[in-house]
Motif scaffolding. Sequence first.
Motif: not given
Length: 412
Positions: A80-93, A95-97, A133-139
């Motif tokens: 599904w087109w939204c599948s990347g948003f859940y892991p991406g949000t987890l990685l952002y969180l 990164e943030a805190v 994966f883009g966020n994972a690779e960036r971090l």
Amino acid sequence: MKYKILTIAAICLLFACKESPKQETTTVAAKENQLNKTIDDAFKVAVDQYTYLGTQVTPGQYPKTYIPETDTFETSNSGWWCSGFYPGTLLYLDEAVGAPELKQEALSFLEDLKREQFNTTTHDLGFMMYCSFGNAERLQKNEAYEEILINSAKSLASRYNPTAKVIRSWDSAPWNKAGEGEIAVIIDNMMNLELLFWASEFSGDATYRDIAVNHANTTMKNHFRSDYSSYHQVTYDEATGGVNAQITNQGAADSSAWARGQAWGLYGYTVMYRFTKDQKYLAQATHIADYILNHPNMPDDMIPYWDFNAPNIPDALRDSSAAAIMASALLELSGYANEEQALNYYKASETMLMNLLSPTYLATNKENGGFILKHGVGNMPNKTEIDTPLTYGDYYLVEAMLRYQKLHGRNN
């Protein structure tokens, strides 16, 4: 980008000082401090929500939305087109805190999601693979992530039509109004070009960049009206590359300005300028931003109606997901625009964030199925995901909060 963003605060102070040096400067600083505190509190809410959300799913089941009226939690598979948003949000969180348990949850989903790197049936690989994966690779640089991203870019590039100079959006599907011998391209596809730029910079292969540039140029020519509002879909003749139709599937009418579609365009051309520094993309992004912010139907709180031309304004539903995307894009765009525009975009994004983080839109503990944002609108004409949380709304909200705090020298 950090240097440019940090200058925005100075610009705000400069403009304020022209009116009343002490009082206005204090007001600006107080507003920024308050929003930073609000964001701190919202990050805590978001971590609690996504910790709870994680108890509702396992790898292979991706959070999609929650229907409050029926207490129904909806998930999707990795395709599904939204599948990347859940892991991406987890990685952002994380990164943030600093949220190691959420990071571990993200990694477990990435292990499942990696199968989509070879999926050539969708244009949404940017959403699916770069937001994750883009966020994972960036971090954390990782050869496995790099290989997955390159394969994902190859899969996306396989959908490019050199005659029309566009990436095909939809294959045959019930919602695709393009017929045999036609290519459907939706404005959402601008969001997938970032993956191609990454691949070009990483590999040194200009092919990916050229595809992204050609697609953006064709979209700029055919998707936008004279006022810089956008159609949702343009249908091209596969053999000649000519335009056969300009329509709006998910908006109120073909001639209307579907709010999330305008947000995709704003974000997409801001990204185009980031990677190319071509002034025509900056001009396009600022024109779209000015259209959005100056629209007579933009509410004072700057949380747009689901369509700027919805038939029952002011009683039409708002779309929090569109506001989150706009807020994130405007923060980046404020780092590129001239001083007057930069101030306008910065202040607009502040207003959007302050209202998105108010009780009207921000969920409380274990409310909203574990999602962060309330009141998103997915597809009004199709009557799906109406006034519900949306996983991409959460993703771009968290991204916008991160960008705002980095702008102020935090979370760097």
